[in-house]
Design a protein around this motif. Sequence first.
Motif, short mmCIF file in Angstrom:
data_model
loop_
_atom_site.label_atom_id
_atom_site.label_comp_id
_atom_site.label_asym_id
_atom_site.label_seq_id
_atom_site.Cartn_x
_atom_site.Cartn_y
_atom_site.Cartn_z
N ALA A 238 12.30 16.61 -5.79
CA ALA A 238 11.62 16.32 -7.63
C ALA A 238 12.84 14.86 -6.97
CB ALA A 238 13.12 17.21 -8.17
N PHE A 241 9.43 12.67 -5.47
CA PHE A 241 9.02 12.49 -6.15
C PHE A 241 8.91 11.21 -7.22
CE2 PHE A 241 5.86 13.11 -9.15
CZ PHE A 241 6.27 12.55 -10.95
N LEU A 242 10.96 11.22 -7.45
CA LEU A 242 10.84 9.46 -8.97
C LEU A 242 11.09 9.02 -7.52
CD1 LEU A 242 12.84 12.12 -10.75
CD2 LEU A 242 11.06 10.71 -11.72
N SER A 258 5.48 14.85 -1.83
CA SER A 258 5.18 13.74 -2.75
C SER A 258 4.85 13.11 -2.73
CB SER A 258 6.97 13.78 -2.93
OG SER A 258 6.79 12.34 -3.63
#
Lengths: 302, 305, 513
Positions: A238, A241-242, A258
Motif C-alpha cells: 500500500a 502504491f502511494l 504497484s
Amino acid sequence: MSSSVTAAAAGVEPGGVVVAAPGIWRRVWKNKAVVVGGGLLLLIVAVALLAPWIAPYDPYAQDLANRNVPPFWYDAGGWAHPLGTDPLGRDYLSRLFYGARISLLIGVSVAIISGLIGTSMGMLAGYFGGRTDMAVSFLVTTRLSMPVILVALATVALVGGSLWVVIMVLGLLKWDRFAVVMRSATQQVRSLDYVAAAQAAGASTTRVLLGEVLPNVLPHLIVVATLEAASAILLEAALSFLGLGVQPPLPSWGLMISEAKSYMFFSFWLIAIPGAALALLIFAINLAGDGLRDLLAPEGRA
Amino acid sequence: MGGYILKRLGLAIAVALAVSMIAFLLLRLSGDPAIAIAGEGARSEDIEMVRKTYGFDRPLPVQYVEWLGKTLRGDFGESIYFKTPAAPLIFAKLETTMALGLLSLAFALALSIPLGVLAAVYRNSWIDRLCLALAVLGQALPNFFFALLLIMVFSITLRWLPVSGSDTWQHFVMPTIALGYYAAPAFMRLIRAGMIEVLEADYIRTARAKGLPASRVIFKHALRNAVVPVVALAAVQLGFLLGGSVVIETIFALDGLGYLAYQSITFKDFPVMQNIVLLLSVIYVVLTLASDVANAWLDPRIRVA
Amino acid sequence: MENCTRGRTGLRIAAGVLLAALFATTGPALAGKKDDTVRFAYDQAPESVDPFFNNVRIGVIIGANVWDTLVYRDPNTSEYKGNLARAWKQVDDRTIEFDLREGVKFHNGEDFDADSVVYTLNFVADPANKVTTQANVNWIEKATKLGKYKVRLTTKQVFPAAIEYLAGPVVMHPAKYYAEVGPKGQNTKPVGTGPFKVVNYVPGKSITLEKNTGYFKDSPKGAAKINRVEIRFIPDRQTQMAEMLSGNGDLIMHVPKDQADQAAKVPHLQVVSGETMRIAFMQLNSLDGTPTPALKDPRVRKAITHAIDRESIVKNIVGAGSRVLNTQCFPSQFGCTDQGAARYAYDPALAKKLLAEAGFPGGFETEIFAYRERNQTEAIINNLQQVGIKAKLNFSQYAAMRDAIRAGKASLTHQTWGSFSVNDVSASIPVWFGGESDDVTQDKEVQDLLKKGNNSVDPNVRKQAYQQALKKIADNAYSVPLWSLPVYYVASKDLNFTAYADEMVRLWEMTWK
C-alpha cells in the motif's frame, strides 16, 4: 485495558493456558492447515534463499529492446523469458525470485521489531499490573487511535522512502496487537504454580519473566507474529502504491504490483504474477498461523 | 459505573491530546510548507514571504498551543492549499467517508457472521477451513489491486457498475466491498472463537441433551453471547476503516476524508492535516469509549478491568 | 437470534437511508456525444479556480477556457493576435499601451473595459495579494487608465517577454466583481469573459463548463461548439483509464506512453500525441558544499553525459514526438539554440576513461532525486551503473526535492520544466543558472550573460547573449540536457481533438465527429 482493545486482539489467541502435550509432532501432521500453510511458506523461503542460484538473469539488468515481453503462454512470449519482462526489459521470473527475499525480509523484520517492543510492553503490563498496566494501556490506545497509513505517509515524507525506513516505520507502529495479546497471556500465566514457586525461591524479576513466563506465552507470540508479518507485507504494498515505499529498482513484490498497476488493463500478467505470489504468501502465513493457533489450543478442543 | 466512565473519559482525553501532539510534530518536521505553497518556479523571496504570512517562522510550541486553542473553539483555520476554511471542508468530506465506513462495516459483518457461525458449528472440518479461506481471500491481495480487479470485472467487462465518483448508491458498491473485505477475517475469527467457547459450555450441552433443535441452540444462545465482543470490535474496526480508507478513496475518486488527508500531506497543508488526524483519533476514542461503556453495561465483570 | 439479525438489518437500512438522503440521485451520468458533453478527467484538483491562485496544468487550462487575455498567440503561426486588446504599441523600453476591444461582457453581465484591466493588473502585481506564481506577475509595475478603452502598462525593468506573459497566464478579471468578492469569490463563483462559463463547481470533485453563447465574435479563439464540458478530478490514472475503457469518459491526458500505445488498439478510443515544451534534464550540484564532490570536476560531469544513451531512451521509453536536447531549453523558445555548444554522444567507454582521468576509475556512489517520469530515471540510473556510478534513487514529491536542492543536499536531480508555456528562454535557463536559490552551479560569467539577455530589448543582443551562455553551460557540462517530453491524450473516437505543444487543451475548438 479497554475491553474493546482487548476484543480487537481476540479471536487471535489460542485461549487458555498451553501445555506441551505428548505426541506433538503427530498432532502437527494431522493439522492440515499447518502442513499446507507451513509447506507453502517453506517453499517460498527456499526460493528466496536460493534466488541467486535459480534465477536465470540479474533482476536489475535492463534490456530496453525487449520491454514488456509476455510470458510463455502468450503467442508473443517464449522460453527465453518464461514469465516475460517488465517495462524496463528486466526478466520477471528473476525479479519474482529476488522479490520473495524482500517481502519475506519485510515481514520477518517488522514482526521481530514490533514483536520485541510489543511483547516487552505486554509482559511488563501483564506481570506487574497497576500503574505499569495503565501506562501501557495508555500507550496502546494512543497508538491505536493514530491512523497507521497517515502516520507512515507523514514519516516517509519526512525521511524519504527506502527499504529500511519502511521496515522501521512499520515496526515502530505495529506493536499494539503484540502488547495486548502478550499482556493477557502473561496475566493468565502469572498465577500459575511454578511461577509462584520461582518467585518464592527468590529469582529476580528478569529471570522469572524470561525463564518462566516467556516460554509459556511463546505460542501466543508466534501466532500474533505470523499475522503481523502478513499485515506488514501488505502495508508495504500500500505504501508503494502511494509512492512512499521501497524505492525502485528493488524487486519487492509490493513495488512490482504497484508499478504494474499502470499496465493492468492491457498487460494483466504484469500485475497478476506478483499479485498471485503475494496472495499465496499471505494466504500461507494466515493458514499456518490459524493452524498453529488451533494446534496450541488446550486439550479438549483439538 | 459512574467512576468507570469518568476513568475512561479521562484516559480518552489524554489519548486525544497525545495524538494531537504527535501529529503536529510529525507534520512540522516532515518539510517546509512554505515551499509547497509557493509552488514550482517560486524564488526565495516568494518563499520567505509565504513563511512570514503564515507564521511558520515562530517557535513550534507556540504554534502548537495556538493551534490547539483555536481548534477547541471550533476554528479549524484555513486550508493553506484550498484557501477556504478548513472546518467545512473537513466535515463535508467526513460525510462521504463515514458513509463508506458504515457500509463497509455492514458488509464485513454480513460476510463474516455467517462464515463465522458455519466455521464454529463445523469446527476443524474442511468447512471450517473453507470459511476461513473465503474470509481471508479479499485480504490476501493488496487493497488497490483488489479494488482495480473489481473495476476490471464489474465496470469494464460487465458494465454493471460505474467506475468512480460518489453520486449514486451504485458508486458505493465496489468501494464498500474493497474496503469492507479487509475487516472480515478479524470478525470471522472472533465470532468463531466466541461461538466455539459457548457451544462447548456445559449449559449448551444440557440444552442439546434436553433435545432442543441445533439451530435454536446456535442462534438463540450461542450467537447472542458471541456477539458481545463483536460490538466492541465493530467500534474499533470502524475507527480503522475511517483511518485506512485513503487507498480506496483515491482509486474510486470518492473525495472523502482519507483522500483529503493524503492531499494535505502531499501539499503540506498543515491546518487540514492536523485537524483530520485529531478528528479521526477523537472519533476513534469516542467509539472505543462508547463500546467500553456498552460492554460494561452488558457484562458487569468488565467494570473491574 | 432475532435481535441480533434485526440489529444488523437495521444498520443496513440506516446506512441506505443515510446515503439516499446525502446523495439524491440525478440519474445516470451525462453520456458524451449523446448529451453534447465532453467528460474530461484530470488527476489533480486545483487549489483555486482563479488562474492567479493555482499552479497546476488543469488550472491553466480552465483559465484559458473560462477567461481571456489581452493578447492571444496563435499556436499554428506563432503570431500574436489581439484578444481583449484590439491593438498595442511599445511606447518605450518599459511601457506598452493597449487599445481595448469594445462590446465585450463578462459572464455575469459586467462590461469589460479599461477598469477591468487596470484593476486586475494592479491587484495581481501587488505581492500582498499573494498570487501563487509570482514570476508571472512581478514584472508589472503598474497599469494606468488612459481612457474608457485605453490602458498603459509599465514594467519594473526592461522586460521583452511581457507580451508573451500577457498572452498566457495573465487573464482579465471583472473589476467590480473582483473588488467585491476577491479571489475567494472567484473561486466560489468564477466569472470571466471566455468561450465557456462555469455552471457548477464542487471543489476537489468536479467543475462543469457550459458554452458562453454571448462570447464576442471577434475573438481569435472562436466560439465554443460543444455545449458542455464536465471536468472530474480522478486522482488515480488507472481509474481514469477504466472510465475511458468502460465508455464513461471522453478525454484524459498525461497517459504514459505504454498505455497510450495499448489504448490505441481499443476500438472506441483514439490516441493523440504531440511534443510539448516540457523539457527533461539533470541538474548537477557542483558547488563547494556538494554532497558529491566528484561533480566539481568537469570530466566527471562530461562522463555522466556520455554515459546516458539518450537516443535509446527517447526511442524506447519516452515516446513519439520527443527529441534529444543538447541545451537546457525548448527549441521553439526565443533565444534557445544549441549552436556552437558541445555535443556528448553516447560513449560509455569514453565515460569510463574520463572518470579514470578524474581519479575515479571504479566510479563512485551518489544519489539522484526525481519526482516524475520514474521509468526514465531508472533507465538513467542503469546507464550510470554501467560506467561504475552507483546512483541511489530518491523518488519524492516536487516540494521535497526542491527543499533538498535549496538546502544543498541534492547531488543529481532528474527534473522537468514546462516554462509555463512561455516561449521565451527567459522562462527556463535563468531558473538554474541565473544566480537564484536553484542555481547549483553559480558561474558568474553565465549569470551576467543571462542578465544581459533578460534585460535587453534588442532581439539580436538577446540572442547572442543567450547563445554564449548556453554554449558555456554545455561546454562545461554544468548540467545534462536530456529530452523533450511528449504528452499523450486518450480520447473517445467521437471527439475531434488536436494536441498542441503548449499542453493547452482548447475546449472551444472541439467538435463531435
